[in-house]
Design an enzyme around this catalytic site. Structure first.
Site, PDB file in Angstrom:
ATOM      1  N   GLU A 265      87.118  -4.733  50.581  1.00  0.00           N
ATOM      2  CA  GLU A 265      87.555  -4.610  51.803  1.00  0.00           C
ATOM      3  C   GLU A 265      86.504  -4.686  52.869  1.00  0.00           C
ATOM      4  O   GLU A 265      86.627  -4.697  53.905  1.00  0.00           O
ATOM      5  CB  GLU A 265      88.467  -3.400  51.999  1.00  0.00           C
ATOM      6  N   GLU A 296      86.857   4.083  29.051  1.00  0.00           N
ATOM      7  CA  GLU A 296      86.149   5.191  29.756  1.00  0.00           C
ATOM      8  C   GLU A 296      85.075   5.766  28.879  1.00  0.00           C
ATOM      9  O   GLU A 296      84.462   6.608  29.173  1.00  0.00           O
ATOM     10  CB  GLU A 296      87.043   5.802  30.782  1.00  0.00           C
TER      11      GLU A 296
END
Length: 490
Positions: A265, A296
């Site tokens: 963004e 992870e």
């Protein structure tokens, strides 16, 4: 009339088909059938089949070719497709037809002379309707054919696929012996039960929403309490980007997705590209939409990413709600070993990875409404932290004038209008004049802003800004707008 199928499929005797046609006139009624009336259903069936096939005998469709043969999805058998109408029962020799799911030649024979009427829900006016022949036990062998109306490309049999039971493909079964017993006793508020939501499932919708939002209302204060640590990290990121370095976000699951969201963004808002701020998600870009189980848990993957993607002068920021994610641990260890500044954003005040970070931002948001669901308060806290971190960093780099975006990319009509409106708000000029100045400046917002503020044209404004480029070390005027206007006597 054209009859489709073998002689046995139509009763063993051609005269039976003609007899069935002769009874058509007897089956018609002078009264007007009402909805739900069997006679209306019979006429509707005859009309639909007749319209599709275009062949009738005595006003009643006995059979017509409507196209080819289709394979049964269950048994893979094929049979000719015929269309047939319904006749009212008067004797054991008459055929009975009941609207229902398609039947295949291997379906068990039915001996029930009166069957229930079960209609397949149509998907369009020309959708499939399958008609299973229901006959009393014949005195001779009869092969049960498919009796269908106009069908779509795929004909479905009534056998339903059983629900998939077991582990989902994205969640493979793991060996219980691999369990890390230490994780069961992990000290983290996100893994504790929240007393405020202990009876969550007993509440109505309004009660649930009130509890959730009530807990969310405490998150901003928890982030505000760490403002000093966030500000220190801002200065580190500003210095790195100003010197040509890159800020790297790294995370897994929700934490990693929030990092990606924040990084992407920045491009339309502040004209920041990946050389300034970028994000890395455990499991790769595909893990943003689909969970990649186990990604992870690899510290080696995190360390390899840092060695391959980061360089001296970059900043590595790990995001881990629990504060112990191995992927993030490997990245922070590799970054520290290479002499890069490191940071950790976690919702665990006792995060095990805190010692690996030069800047540890530990957000105490307390237990989640749904125990362990870190997409809730922990995720909100991390997003608020990223908002403050990246916005303050970009502003310090001179991408705004006051609170107005001057590095925005006007890539659509909304952003073009916003740019003109910003010029109007900053200078008080008319929208038409602001648009003309923006065009004369070649779309350069900084030049278009200095011109009306200083009362000069675009060329003079551009020359002044060359003397005052963006500089984060120029406290109070990182964009150089005020300095350029002052130099022009504005």
């Amino acid at each position: 009339m054209q009859v489709v199928g073998d002689q046995e499929a139509l009763g063993g005797d051609p005269e039976r088909a003609e007899a069935l046609a002769d009874r058509g006139a007897d089956l018609r009624r002078t009264r007007r059938p009402r909805p739900g009336d069997p006679e209306r259903d019979r006429r509707d069936l005859g009309r639909v089949v007749g319209e599709r096939a275009g062949r009738t005998v005595g006003g009643v469709v006995v059979g017509a070719r409507v196209g080819g043969a289709r394979a049964c999805r269950v048994c893979s058998s094929t049979s000719a497709i015929v269309a047939a109408s319904v006749s009212k029962a008067a004797g054991p020799e008459e055929r009975r037809f009941a609207p229902g799911p398609s039947a295949c030649a291997r379906s068990p024979p039915s001996t029930d002379a009166a069957t229930s009427r079960e209609r397949v829900p149509p998907t369009s006016p020309a959708s499939t309707r399958c008609w299973r022949i229901r006959l009393p036990p014949p005195a001779f062998p009869v092969e049960r054919p498919h009796i269908v109306g106009p069908a779509p490309p795929v004909l479905r049999c009534p056998v339903r696929r059983p629900p998939i039971i077991g582990d989902h493909v994205s969640n493979p079964r793991r060996d219980p012996s691999d369990l890390d017993v230490d994780l069961v006793g992990l000290a983290s508020p996100t893994e504790e039960r929240n007393p405020a939501s202990a009876e969550l499932d007993t509440l109505d919708a309004r009660g649930m929403v009130d509890v959730i939002l009530g807990e969310d209302a405490t998150v901003a204060a928890a982030v505000q309490a760490r403002s000093a640590e966030i500000a220190a990290l801002v200065e580190t990121c500003v210095a790195a980007i100003a010197d040509g370095g890159t800020v790297h976000y790294l995370g897994a699951g929700t934490s990693g997705r929030l990092a990606v969201l924040d990084a992407v963004e920045l491009a339309p808002t502040f004209d920041a590209d990946e050389s300034m701020v970028t994000a890395h998600l455990a499991g790769g870009p595909g893990a943003f939409l689909t969970a990649v189980e186990g990604a992870e848990d690899s510290a080696a993957q995190g360390a390899r990413l840092v060695r391959e993607q980061c360089r001296e002068g970059d900043v590595v920021i790990g995001l881990a709600a629990s504060g112990r994610t191995p992927f993030v641990a490997g990245a922070l260890e590799a970054a520290r070993a290479a002499g890069m500044p490191t940071a950790l954003i976690s919702a665990n005040p006792a995060a095990p990875l805190a010692p690996l970070a030069d800047h540890a931002i530990l957000l105490d948001v307390g237990p989640e409404v749904v125990t362990g669901s870190t997409r809730m308060k922990a995720g909100t806290a991390q997003k608020l932290t990223l908002n403050a971190l990246s916005t303050a960093t970009m502003v310090r780099l001179g991408t705004t004038f006051g609170n107005l975006m001057i590095q925005v990319r006007p890539t659509n009509e909304k952003l073009v209008a916003r740019t003109v409106r910003m010029l109007v708000q900053a200078s008080g000029a008319d929208p038409e004049d602001a648009a003309r100045v923006l065009e004369a400046a070649g779309g350069g917002v900084r030049v278009a802003l200095v011109a009306p503020l200083s009362g000069t044209d675009a060329r003079a404004s551009a020359a002044a800004l060359e003397d005052f480029p963006r500089d984060p070390r120029r406290i109070g005027d990182p964009a150089g707008i005020r300095s350029a206007v002052a130099a022009l006597g504005g």
